[in-house]
Design a protein around this motif. Structure first.
Motif, PDB file in Angstrom:
ATOM      1  N   GLU A 123      38.091  13.739  51.862  1.00  0.00           N
ATOM      2  CA  GLU A 123      36.628  13.680  51.718  1.00  0.00           C
ATOM      3  C   GLU A 123      36.204  13.058  50.396  1.00  0.00           C
ATOM      4  N   LYS A 124      36.886  13.438  49.322  1.00  0.00           N
ATOM      5  CA  LYS A 124      36.497  12.946  48.001  1.00  0.00           C
ATOM      6  C   LYS A 124      37.384  11.754  47.612  1.00  0.00           C
ATOM      7  N   LYS A 125      36.866  10.567  47.884  1.00  0.00           N
ATOM      8  CA  LYS A 125      37.606   9.339  47.559  1.00  0.00           C
ATOM      9  C   LYS A 125      37.213   8.884  46.156  1.00  0.00           C
ATOM     10  N   THR A 126      38.223   8.506  45.354  1.00  0.00           N
ATOM     11  CA  THR A 126      37.944   7.987  44.011  1.00  0.00           C
ATOM     12  C   THR A 126      38.046   6.474  43.972  1.00  0.00           C
ATOM     13  N   VAL A 127      38.491   5.867  45.069  1.00  0.00           N
ATOM     14  CA  VAL A 127      38.562   4.410  45.184  1.00  0.00           C
ATOM     15  C   VAL A 127      37.451   3.987  46.147  1.00  0.00           C
TER      16      VAL A 127
END
Length: 188
Positions: A123-127
């Motif tokens: 859920e939490k994408k950093t890209v």
């Protein structure tokens, strides 16, 4: 004649899911708890391309910094490199250039590159999606958004590599064998 299957190598930072992608692609399974690869692991794999079986070796390389000096040893004879980053690890995305540099400076032939953005399911994408697409487009690389956990686009990744890089190698090898047999018939 002894035939060695074409080599497809997976490279990228530690923890991006290279081993999990290989396990999903070759066995259609997912193990929540995998250990970091030490050196390299090799899996023989066969899949169908246009009704014909295509076999290749899938090389899983270590991503940890301490193994970076030996990883280039596995690049020799590679028909394709799958460079993996994780959508939940921006550092792994930023490392893609150094992996490509390592590949290109340690091979004596052009190795086609395919990019796998793994852990697409998190859920939490950093890209950023747009950034990943731009990076791949700028380098003329095919990009797959994969999830070893759910299986998303893993089969498509393996199929693409088999169709575009492995089957062509095997066709060329078969033609070469036929030509050599024909030459022997004309001889002596």
């Amino acid at each position: 004649m002894n035939h060695i299957s074409p080599r497809v190598i997976f490279i990228g930072d530690s923890g991006v899911g290279k081993t999990s992608l290989i396990t999903r692609g070759t066995n259609d399974t997912f193990n929540e708890m995998t250990s970091p690869t030490i050196g390299a692991g090799v899996t023989q794999f066969t899949m169908s391309v246009n009704g014909a079986d295509v076999s290749f070796q899938v090389w899983d390389t270590a991503g940890q910094e301490i193994y970076r000096s030996i990883v280039p040893l596995y690049f020799k004879y590679a028909k394709c490199a799958i460079v993996v980053f994780s959508f939940e690890d921006v550092k792994s995305f930023q490392s893609l250039n150094s992996w490509l540099d390592m590949l290109h400076s340690n091979t004596d032939h052009e190795v086609p590159v395919v990019i796998a953005g793994n852990k697409w399911d998190v859920e939490k994408k950093t890209v950023e999606l747009a950034e990943a697409k731009k990076w791949a487009n700028d380098r003329n690389c095919q990009l797959f958004f994969t999830s070893a956990k759910t299986g998303e686009q893993v089969n498509q990744l393996f199929q693409f590599v088999a169709e575009n890089y492995v089957s062509e190698t095997q066709k060329a090898a078969s033609l070469s064998l036929v030509e050599n047999k024909d030459k022997k018939k004309d001889c002596c």
